[in-house]
Design an enzyme around this catalytic site. Structure first.
Site, PDB file in Angstrom:
ATOM      1  N   GLU A  57      27.490  14.535 -77.699  1.00 21.22           N
ATOM      2  CA  GLU A  57      27.336  13.575 -78.797  1.00 21.22           C
ATOM      3  C   GLU A  57      28.040  14.071 -80.044  1.00 21.22           C
ATOM      4  O   GLU A  57      28.654  13.308 -80.787  1.00 21.22           O
ATOM      5  CB  GLU A  57      25.842  13.350 -79.094  1.00 21.22           C
ATOM      6  CG  GLU A  57      25.095  12.622 -77.989  1.00 21.22           C
ATOM      7  CD  GLU A  57      25.733  11.288 -77.654  1.00 21.22           C
ATOM      8  OE1 GLU A  57      26.013  10.482 -78.564  1.00 21.22           O
ATOM      9  OE2 GLU A  57      25.980  11.052 -76.456  1.00 21.22           O
ATOM     10  N   SER A  98      42.621  28.180 -69.869  1.00 13.80           N
ATOM     11  CA  SER A  98      42.690  26.806 -69.370  1.00 13.80           C
ATOM     12  C   SER A  98      43.362  26.583 -68.018  1.00 13.80           C
ATOM     13  O   SER A  98      42.883  25.774 -67.248  1.00 13.80           O
ATOM     14  CB  SER A  98      43.385  25.915 -70.387  1.00 13.80           C
ATOM     15  OG  SER A  98      42.832  26.052 -71.653  1.00 13.80           O
ATOM     16  N   HIS A 106      34.798  14.068 -66.475  1.00 11.12           N
ATOM     17  CA  HIS A 106      35.480  15.363 -66.386  1.00 11.12           C
ATOM     18  C   HIS A 106      35.356  16.110 -67.714  1.00 11.12           C
ATOM     19  O   HIS A 106      35.095  17.315 -67.743  1.00 11.12           O
ATOM     20  CB  HIS A 106      36.948  15.156 -66.020  1.00 11.12           C
ATOM     21  CG  HIS A 106      37.795  16.369 -66.237  1.00 11.12           C
ATOM     22  ND1 HIS A 106      37.704  17.479 -65.444  1.00 11.12           N
ATOM     23  CD2 HIS A 106      38.718  16.662 -67.180  1.00 11.12           C
ATOM     24  CE1 HIS A 106      38.542  18.400 -65.885  1.00 11.12           C
ATOM     25  NE2 HIS A 106      39.180  17.926 -66.937  1.00 11.12           N
ATOM     26  N   SER A 107      35.537  15.393 -68.803  1.00 13.48           N
ATOM     27  CA  SER A 107      35.409  16.001 -70.130  1.00 13.48           C
ATOM     28  C   SER A 107      35.264  14.866 -71.120  1.00 13.48           C
ATOM     29  O   SER A 107      35.183  13.700 -70.732  1.00 13.48           O
ATOM     30  CB  SER A 107      36.659  16.817 -70.475  1.00 13.48           C
ATOM     31  OG  SER A 107      37.747  15.942 -70.703  1.00 13.48           O
TER      32      SER A 107
END
Lengths: 490, 420
Positions: free
Chosen positions: A167, A253, A382-383
């Site tokens: 959020e 990453s 996923h993100s």
């Protein structure tokens, strides 16, 4: 017709024994070879082929004189004066003798048969049913209530943190977040089975493991806000946590690069003879990367104590399993590398705990890698940059979210044991919520990293070219103060 | 007399040794770097030579290590040059031991492995086979299979493995069988090796050394003639050095192993059999320093690796034509030793860069930019740069020779530049 197989200790066992002690390699046996014979395998180091000969033969096939491989085996016969044990009379054909260096335990066949693309079924281990009751015949792992409650509390805190941070990202407080909804049990229970000395190389969805290790909610918030209290000094994106004191290596990453790092760390731990292993997490998508295959192969060849924990959650952003690989699951792949594996129900916290615990002790005591496929489902997008309703149905999503929640399943088991109840649950949720919000507010109010942190840690000390560049930047900032935020230290 | 003496030295094939050992400092902050006793002796010896003036410089002022950067201390011009004397004293001239470059690398490796049990070598065929260029020959028997680790063929993975091992306390040396194969490891090198120290906020260090033979060999084909220094020079967090003689090969190897930063050590395929006499005593060179090969007045020639030897060949011709070039082997490809280079430029006012890299985006290109930026006012002429063409290296012998800078081209370029 009897087929000759090679007997004796495999070379790898020999090698392992000398490797494990890490000392000077003992002298290889002198080869018993007549020097006048031609070397049919010049491409191989001579020690390799000779050693195989010395350890594998106790019997020489009859008719050796007509065999084209005579040069390798006659010496053994010439040097012994004892009668060779008689071979079974079923007509040994000397051409059936398979001694190609590439394979160890196989035999010739005259049937033209292909190996099927379908592998032997790998069963999925679980001990709790969907309703949180022990399955018939299941042996539950020894888990004290304290440990079970700690696992559960971690999972709840993780869920609340994920929700609130997601959020926060939507509100623009930081730029990126990844939740692990649906995979809490897989991550937290597996971390609970490890020791604090095991080095974790995570992909990006394993904040639960770091939380288990003791990473504070405040520390999580600092990293996501990239402020000056972040251990990474604000240099990595949110969720790329790293903490040396928790033995959790900074997340990088690119997918699957951490797999080879884990093998290297395991090799290092093995050299130091530590009672610890390297653990690496990755998803189903990562199994397509070249690094996965090479790391698996390496770990098997090096006999490195690594746990490869694959969170097979069915999706790699929008790519489903059917487009990712054609094997039946990930656990079956380990056979190709000569590695042990297990497939576990990742939504069953007890099963995951049990499997990882026993895999860990196997990995360390036997110095071998183990692949653990943890089957689960990615309930989350996923993100924060993804909207998964674009590529999967809402029904599928709600089914897994509502009906197959791993945290609820574990809670049912806890309640069944009388260790938990609804009231404690509400209290825990609201308590976590308060703590996380406080941590977020605190992190938000902290200063961002100073300009000087832009140039440090590139090397162990700042070289002159970077000092020049830093002074150039500082000059620019001094001349144009409107370019630089006033509340960020220099 | 001076020029003939120098000419003799050049013909003898023994390059001048730059920087006497007393002035060497380790780049890293580690306090256990051996200080060398050789240093004071060689300085004294040098200063007794007639015809050559020698001044010591305060090398620590470059500011990479623990010493602070202090430009005001740098008043002197030349670096001291440890020169072999051929006049008289036979006793001192025969000290040290002679060996080939790959043996010097091995010596450096062995000394470091004996000194520090966390040092290990990872690569293909480095164990019992001894390495494809025999750099690690005999070491597996001495140190064991775990410290000379033979790996399957997956460069990205064993480089990644070395990175992981480095983060957990080892000091691995990754050997690429040929530098070109390290292109397969580019992901690990660029995304992790150079970065993880920074992105982890300094928590994890990666003290690895990546080494291997590169450069244009004798008809090895395009894929085996890669010059990776130009591709890696942009990656932040890496240090790059190139060795060119047995003396600096051993010294740089030792320094690279002791450094806390990831270092790429570029060797050259054709230089492995170069023979030189190196000191018996232990010595460690500084990773960020350039080497003054030949002091001069007319023009500064900057070079590294194999081209150093081509330059020295050209220098023979140039000296006979009456020129006095100053030759500097830059050695440190990232970062450049702009201090040494600058001092030289201030003296000669003309620069020629001779390199083996491709023209576009090569080391020469970056060096030109750096010199132009820092020493523009000192230059009397545009910076010359001789490099290989932007073509894959052909197999055919004459074609391959044409892609590499040859001594006559160097002579011509110097003559052109000196006209300014």
């Amino acid at each position: 017709m009897a087929l000759i197989r090679r007997a004796g200790r495999s070379l790898s066992m020999l090698k392992r024994s000398s490797l494990f002690h890490g000392k000077q390699k003992k002298q290889r046996q002198q080869p018993i070879v007549s020097p006048s014979l031609p070397n049919l395998t010049p491409h191989l180091p001579s020690s390799l082929i000779r050693l195989q000969i010395n350890t594998t033969y106790s019997a020489i096939p009859r008719g050796i004189s007509s065999c084209s491989f005579r040069s390798s085996y006659i010496p053994n016969r010439l040097l012994t004066s004892e009668a060779q044990p008689k071979l079974p009379d079923e007509g040994i054909d000397d051409t059936q003798f398979l001694d190609f260096p590439g394979v160890k335990n196989t035999a010739f066949t005259c049937d033209l048969k292909f190996v099927s693309e379908k592998s032997e079924e790998v069963p999925c281990y679980r001990v709790l049913s969907e309703l949180g009751e022990p399955v018939d015949g299941a042996k539950l792992p020894q888990m004290a209530d304290a440990l079970a409650l700690r696992i559960y509390e971690n999972m709840i805190t993780l869920q609340v943190m994920d929700y609130l941070f997601y959020e926060a990202q939507r509100q623009g407080r930081f730029s990126f977040y990844m939740t692990c909804s649906g995979e809490e049990a897989a991550i937290v229970a597996s971390a609970a089975a490890l020791s604090n000395e095991d080095v974790i190389f995570a992909q990006y969805r394993e904040q639960g493991a770091l939380m288990w290790r003791g990473f504070d909610l405040q520390e999580f918030a600092h990293q996501c806000y990239s402020n000056s209290a972040d251990y990474g000094k604000g240099r990595q994106m949110p969720i790329h946590y790293g903490s040396k004191k928790h033995n959790f290596v900074t997340i990088s990453s690119p997918i699957a690069t951490q797999l080879s790092h884990a093998v290297g760390a395991a090799y290092s731990l093995k050299m130091d003879r530590k009672d610890a292993c390297a653990v690496t997490y990755f998803g189903d998508g990562a199994t397509s990367e070249g690094d996965f295959h090479a790391a698996m192969n390496f770990a098997a060849v090096m006999e490195a104590p690594v746990l490869f924990i694959c969170r097979n959650n069915g999706w790699a952003i929008s790519t489903p399993i059917t487009d990712q690989y054609r094997s039946d699951g990930v656990a079956t792949k380990s056979r190709a590398y000569g590695m042990r594996s297990i497939c576990v129900d990742g939504n069953d916290a007890l099963a995951v705990y049990s499997a990882v615990k026993s895999a860990r002790s196997m990995a360390i005591s036997e110095s071998r890698p183990i692949l653990i496929e943890v089957l689960t489902y990615r309930v989350s997008h996923h993100s924060t940059s993804d909207d998964s309703t674009k590529y999967r149905s809402g029904e599928e999503l709600s089914h897994w979210k509502v009906m197959r929640d791993p945290v609820v399943r574990f809670r049912r088991w806890l309640e069944g044991n009388g260790w938990w109840n609804r009231q404690k649950d509400t209290e825990l949720q609201s308590h976590s919520r308060k703590k996380i919000i406080a941590a977020m507010m605190n992190a938000e109010s902290m200063k961002k990293p100073p300009l000087s942190d832009l140039f440090t840690d590139v090397y162990d000390s700042i070289p002159t070219n970077l000092k020049e560049q830093e002074s150039y930047v500082r000059e620019a900032v001094a001349k144009n103060p409107n370019l630089y935020p006033s509340d960020v230290p220099l | 007399m001076e020029s003939t003496a120098l000419l003799q030295k050049v013909t003898a094939g023994m390059a001048f040794r730059g920087t006497p050992a007393s002035l060497l400092s380790s780049s890293s902050a580690s306090s256990h770097v051996a200080r060398i006793k050789l240093g004071s002796r060689s300085v004294i010896r040098v200063s007794r030579l007639s015809g050559l003036t020698v001044k010591a410089t305060h090398l620590n002022a470059y500011g990479f290590g623990t010493m602070p950067h202090n430009s005001t201390a740098l008043k002197t011009v030349n670096k001291a040059v440890a020169v072999k004397t051929e006049t008289g004293s036979t006793a001192t001239a025969q000290q040290g031991h002679e060996l080939l470059l790959f043996e010097a690398l091995r010596e450096g490796l062995e000394e470091e492995m004996e000194r520090d049990p966390t040092v290990c070598v990872i690569g293909e065929d480095v164990g019992h086979y001894g390495g494809s260029y025999k750099v690690t020959k005999g070491m597996a028997e001495k140190f064991g299979d775990l410290r000379l680790l033979d790996t399957p063929i997956a460069e990205n993975s064993f480089t990644g493995m070395a990175i992981g091992a480095a983060m957990t306390g080892l000091r691995p040396i990754v050997e690429g069988m040929n530098m070109g194969f390290l292109l397969l490891a580019f992901n690990q090198i660029a995304n992790n090796c150079g970065m993880l120290h920074y992105t982890s906020g300094g928590q994890f260090t990666i003290p690895i050394v990546i080494r291997g033979p590169g450069g244009v060999g004798k008809q090895l084909g395009a894929e085996h003639s890669q010059r990776l220094e130009s591709y890696f020079q942009s990656v932040p967090g890496l240090q790059m050095v190139a060795c060119s003689t047995p003396y600096n090969a051993k010294g740089l190897m030792k320094a690279a192993i002791r450094s806390e930063n990831p270092v790429i050590l570029f060797e050259h395929v054709l230089l492995y059999n170069l023979k030189e006499r190196i000191p018996d005593e232990e010595y460690v060179l500084c990773l960020e320093e350039a080497e003054l090969v030949r002091p001069g007045q007319d023009i500064t020639i900057l070079t590294y690796s194999r081209m150093r030897h081509h330059v020295l060949q050209a220098v023979k011709t140039l000296v006979s034509k009456g020129y006095d070039p100053e030759v500097i082997d830059i050695r440190s490809l990232k970062p450049f030793d702009l201090f040494a280079i600058g001092n030289s430029v201030k003296k000669t006012h003309k620069v020629l860069i001779v390199e083996e890299c491709m023209r576009t985006g090569g080391i020469g290109a970056s060096l030109r930019a750096a010199i132009m930026e820092n020493f523009f006012d000192e230059l009397d002429a545009p910076i010359g740069c001789l490099s290989s063409q932007d073509v894959p290296t052909p197999y055919a012998g004459p074609l391959e020779d044409l892609t590499v800078v040859q001594p006559p081209q160097i002579v011509f370029a110097v003559e052109q530049l000196c006209k300014h």
